[in-house]
Design a protein around this motif. Structure first.
Motif, PDB file in Angstrom:
ATOM      1  N   ASP A 121       4.023  -0.733  22.933  1.00 28.03           N
ATOM      2  CA  ASP A 121       5.275  -0.702  23.692  1.00 28.03           C
ATOM      3  C   ASP A 121       6.102   0.449  23.139  1.00 28.03           C
ATOM      4  OD1 ASP A 121       7.763  -1.068  24.870  1.00 28.03           O
ATOM      5  OD2 ASP A 121       7.578  -3.247  24.911  1.00 28.03           O
ATOM      6  N   SER A 122       6.370   1.448  23.980  1.00 30.00           N
ATOM      7  CA  SER A 122       7.091   2.633  23.501  1.00 30.00           C
ATOM      8  C   SER A 122       8.511   2.304  23.059  1.00 30.00           C
ATOM      9  CB  SER A 122       7.132   3.702  24.603  1.00 30.00           C
ATOM     10  OG  SER A 122       7.756   3.201  25.775  1.00 30.00           O
ATOM     11  N   ALA A 123       9.062   1.186  23.545  1.00 31.26           N
ATOM     12  CA  ALA A 123      10.394   0.774  23.101  1.00 31.26           C
ATOM     13  C   ALA A 123      10.352   0.078  21.749  1.00 31.26           C
ATOM     14  CB  ALA A 123      11.041  -0.145  24.139  1.00 31.26           C
ATOM     15  N   ASN A 124       9.172  -0.361  21.346  1.00 34.60           N
ATOM     16  CA  ASN A 124       8.978  -0.992  20.041  1.00 34.60           C
ATOM     17  C   ASN A 124       8.523   0.086  19.063  1.00 34.60           C
ATOM     18  OD1 ASN A 124       8.217  -2.495  17.806  1.00 34.60           O
ATOM     19  ND2 ASN A 124       7.161  -4.068  18.987  1.00 34.60           N
ATOM     20  N   LYS A 125       9.459   0.653  18.325  1.00 37.23           N
ATOM     21  CA  LYS A 125       9.158   1.815  17.496  1.00 37.23           C
ATOM     22  C   LYS A 125       8.174   1.494  16.377  1.00 37.23           C
ATOM     23  CE  LYS A 125      11.704   4.486  19.886  1.00 37.23           C
ATOM     24  NZ  LYS A 125      11.035   5.426  20.802  1.00 37.23           N
ATOM     25  N   ARG A 126       8.224   0.288  15.849  1.00 33.47           N
ATOM     26  CA  ARG A 126       7.285  -0.060  14.783  1.00 33.47           C
ATOM     27  C   ARG A 126       5.850  -0.081  15.304  1.00 33.47           C
ATOM     28  NH1 ARG A 126       8.670  -5.470  12.092  1.00 33.47           N
ATOM     29  NH2 ARG A 126       8.855  -6.102  14.276  1.00 33.47           N
ATOM     30  N   ALA A 127       5.670  -0.680  16.476  1.00 31.46           N
ATOM     31  CA  ALA A 127       4.330  -0.723  17.057  1.00 31.46           C
ATOM     32  C   ALA A 127       3.882   0.662  17.504  1.00 31.46           C
ATOM     33  CB  ALA A 127       4.315  -1.691  18.239  1.00 31.46           C
ATOM     34  N   GLU A 128       4.801   1.440  18.044  1.00 32.12           N
ATOM     35  CA  GLU A 128       4.449   2.782  18.504  1.00 32.12           C
ATOM     36  C   GLU A 128       3.997   3.660  17.344  1.00 32.12           C
ATOM     37  OE1 GLU A 128       4.055   5.603  21.654  1.00 32.12           O
ATOM     38  OE2 GLU A 128       4.278   3.437  21.561  1.00 32.12           O
ATOM     39  N   ALA A 129       4.601   3.451  16.167  1.00 30.82           N
ATOM     40  CA  ALA A 129       4.230   4.259  15.003  1.00 30.82           C
ATOM     41  C   ALA A 129       2.807   3.973  14.547  1.00 30.82           C
ATOM     42  CB  ALA A 129       5.203   3.997  13.860  1.00 30.82           C
ATOM     43  N   GLY A 130       2.297   2.769  14.793  1.00 29.53           N
ATOM     44  CA  GLY A 130       0.941   2.429  14.374  1.00 29.53           C
ATOM     45  C   GLY A 130      -0.128   2.750  15.381  1.00 29.53           C
ATOM     46  N   ALA A 131       0.275   3.184  16.590  1.00 33.50           N
ATOM     47  CA  ALA A 131      -0.714   3.478  17.626  1.00 33.50           C
ATOM     48  C   ALA A 131      -1.606   4.651  17.226  1.00 33.50           C
ATOM     49  CB  ALA A 131      -0.015   3.763  18.949  1.00 33.50           C
ATOM     50  N   GLY A 132      -1.040   5.663  16.614  1.00 31.79           N
ATOM     51  CA  GLY A 132      -1.826   6.815  16.191  1.00 31.79           C
ATOM     52  C   GLY A 132      -2.865   6.459  15.148  1.00 31.79           C
ATOM     53  N   ARG A 133      -2.518   5.528  14.269  1.00 30.90           N
ATOM     54  CA  ARG A 133      -3.470   5.111  13.241  1.00 30.90           C
ATOM     55  C   ARG A 133      -4.691   4.440  13.869  1.00 30.90           C
ATOM     56  NH1 ARG A 133      -0.890   1.002   9.258  1.00 30.90           N
ATOM     57  NH2 ARG A 133      -0.830  -0.175  11.208  1.00 30.90           N
ATOM     58  N   LEU A 134      -4.472   3.592  14.859  1.00 27.35           N
ATOM     59  CA  LEU A 134      -5.584   2.936  15.537  1.00 27.35           C
ATOM     60  C   LEU A 134      -6.447   3.945  16.286  1.00 27.35           C
ATOM     61  CD1 LEU A 134      -4.413  -0.487  17.022  1.00 27.35           C
ATOM     62  CD2 LEU A 134      -6.359  -0.030  15.538  1.00 27.35           C
ATOM     63  N   GLN A 135      -5.813   4.912  16.931  1.00 30.91           N
ATOM     64  CA  GLN A 135      -6.570   5.939  17.648  1.00 30.91           C
ATOM     65  C   GLN A 135      -7.439   6.745  16.690  1.00 30.91           C
ATOM     66  OE1 GLN A 135      -3.480   8.079  19.692  1.00 30.91           O
ATOM     67  NE2 GLN A 135      -3.495   6.702  21.464  1.00 30.91           N
ATOM     68  N   ARG A 136      -6.908   7.046  15.510  1.00 32.69           N
ATOM     69  CA  ARG A 136      -7.694   7.802  14.524  1.00 32.69           C
ATOM     70  C   ARG A 136      -8.874   6.973  14.017  1.00 32.69           C
ATOM     71  NH1 ARG A 136      -2.432   9.394  13.075  1.00 32.69           N
ATOM     72  NH2 ARG A 136      -2.331   7.764  11.465  1.00 32.69           N
ATOM     73  N   LEU A 137      -8.675   5.674  13.860  1.00 25.90           N
ATOM     74  CA  LEU A 137      -9.773   4.823  13.422  1.00 25.90           C
ATOM     75  C   LEU A 137     -10.893   4.788  14.469  1.00 25.90           C
ATOM     76  CD1 LEU A 137      -7.957   1.776  11.771  1.00 25.90           C
ATOM     77  CD2 LEU A 137      -9.493   3.399  10.654  1.00 25.90           C
ATOM     78  N   VAL A 138     -10.520   4.657  15.736  1.00 27.88           N
ATOM     79  CA  VAL A 138     -11.531   4.641  16.798  1.00 27.88           C
ATOM     80  C   VAL A 138     -12.232   5.987  16.875  1.00 27.88           C
ATOM     81  CG1 VAL A 138     -11.884   4.386  19.282  1.00 27.88           C
ATOM     82  CG2 VAL A 138     -10.320   2.861  18.095  1.00 27.88           C
ATOM     83  N   ALA A 139     -11.474   7.079  16.713  1.00 23.32           N
ATOM     84  CA  ALA A 139     -12.090   8.409  16.731  1.00 23.32           C
ATOM     85  C   ALA A 139     -13.063   8.571  15.568  1.00 23.32           C
ATOM     86  CB  ALA A 139     -11.011   9.486  16.686  1.00 23.32           C
ATOM     87  N   GLY A 140     -12.706   8.062  14.403  1.00 24.44           N
ATOM     88  CA  GLY A 140     -13.621   8.119  13.264  1.00 24.44           C
ATOM     89  C   GLY A 140     -14.873   7.293  13.492  1.00 24.44           C
ATOM     90  N   PHE A 141     -14.714   6.131  14.131  1.00 25.93           N
ATOM     91  CA  PHE A 141     -15.881   5.306  14.468  1.00 25.93           C
ATOM     92  C   PHE A 141     -16.812   6.047  15.422  1.00 25.93           C
ATOM     93  CE2 PHE A 141     -17.745   2.197  17.461  1.00 25.93           C
ATOM     94  CZ  PHE A 141     -18.551   1.489  16.573  1.00 25.93           C
TER      95      PHE A 141
END
Length: 386
Positions: A121-141
């Motif tokens: 949720d782009s309005a949820n800044k805490r969750a938005e900040a962790g989205a990039g980390r998940l994307q990097r994990l999937v890219a590494g996989f």
């Protein structure tokens, strides 16, 4: 001698108004450190979340291969709550959710491309900040799977790379620190504005409203001497507030949370003294301009409305550098407030201020000061004649 007498009287009156002085001190001096502490708490919460290294998955049981990779990267997998979408919208859940389809493993084995869903949720800044980390994990996989597939077929992974990129950051630690300390010049400018505002209005429009200006003009003293005394008192109050504002950031560093933020925030006595040297001519010019605007008003309320435009300009001009984060232009130093903001930013970066930049900003402030003092003296001279 007359100017000194007026200065002493106005200075004592300004310090005697303890309620107004307390409000100014709280609003201008403490605002910067309080914002820094609040910002450090926010960044510290992000750091603590990053240190926990937790990811939230929905349907993790359908992807043991992916869960294994995430665990090998040092992350802990947490199951997503049933109502994770509602919790993300209400900002109760501070992590994005990676939704895994039930046929994930079957798709991998058959060579198909499974579709993962990253819910945030782009309005949820805490969750938005962790989205990039998940994307990097999937890219590494994905890279690991591709590497293993090529290795089984005897193909070198390096054949897929035409070039490699190495990064080098040219910014010094002080320059990188301006990402945090870049707001300090704005707070100092606001402190000078509000410090000079009340004193300037009280010594001009306040005198008219109380009916004490006319008896003052009946004294055998030149209007210019009276104006100089009042202007010096207003400038002294503004500089006192600026002094307290600049040095308040030094103990504020003790309250910063997070080692990374404390390392970036480099503001000491040297920077505070340079801030005062840059802001002093602007404080003098601003005091003269505020007096020039307020001297024609018959009440403090009318003067507050008249000086609102000047205050708006002082508060908006420094934001130009934030809205247009490009290279400095030479005309910046001809614009009051913007010039001081640019020079103080140079101090934070550890760069040389430059004789030309200092000279231009000083010249502009001097002309503004002279124009304001002369205008107020003329108005008082006409009032004395009448």
């Amino acid at each position: 001698m007359t100017a000194w007498t007026v200065f002493a009287k106005e200075w004592i009156d300004a310090l005697r108004d303890r309620r107004t002085l307390a409000v100014v001190l709280l609003s201008s001096v403490l605002m910067g450190p309080l914002v820094l502490v609040a910002l450090s708490s926010l960044l510290a919460s992000f750091e603590s979340r990053a240190e926990r290294r937790e990811v939230v998955l929905a349907g993790a049981e359908s992807a043991p291969t992916l869960v294994n990779y995430i665990a090998r990267q040092g992350f802990t997998v947490k199951p997503a709550p049933a109502d994770y979408e509602a919790q993300l919208k209400r900002a109760e859940l501070g992590d994005p959710v990676l939704v895994i389809p039930q046929d994930f493993e079957a798709a991998l084995k058959s060579g198909d491309l499974p579709r993962l869903l990253l819910v945030s949720d782009s309005a949820n800044k805490r969750a938005e900040a962790g989205a990039g980390r998940l994307q990097r994990l999937v890219a590494g996989f994905n890279r690991e799977r591709a590497t293993l597939a090529l290795a089984l077929r005897g193909v070198s992974v390096e054949l897929l790379e035409s070039a490699r990129v190495d990064e080098r950051d040219l910014a010094s630690p002080q320059t990188r620190g301006t990402q945090i300390t870049g707001m300090l010049p704005f707070f100092v400018l606001m402190a000078v504005l509000y410090g000079a505002l009340n004193a300037a209005l009280d010594s001009t429009a306040g005198e008219r409203e109380r009916g004490s200006l006319e008896p003052l003009l009946m004294n055998p003293a030149a209007p210019l001497a009276i104006v100089l005394g009042k202007w010096a008192a207003v400038t002294a109050v503004a500089l006192l507030i600026a002094l307290l504002s600049c040095f308040s950031f030094i103990p504020a560093q003790w309250l910063l949370r997070g080692d990374a933020l404390a390392a970036l925030f480099q503001f000491g006595v040297h920077e505070a003294l340079w801030f005062l040297a840059v802001i002093a001519p602007f404080a003098a010019a601003l005091a003269a301009l505020l007096m020039a605007v307020a001297i024609r008003c018959r009440s403090v309320k009318e003067a507050q409305a008249s000086t609102a435009v000047l205050g708006l300009g002082v508060s908006l001009l420094p934001l130009f550098g934030l809205l247009n984060p490009g290279a400095e232009e030479r005309w910046h130093f001809w614009v009051p407030a913007l010039a001081q903001n640019t020079l103080m930013t140079r101090v934070l970066k550890g760069e040389a201020l430059g004789a030309e930049a200092l000279g231009v900003s000083l010249l502009v402030c001097l002309l503004m000061t002279l124009a304001g003092i002369v205008f107020v003296a003329r108005v008082l001279r006409r009032a004395a004649v009448r």
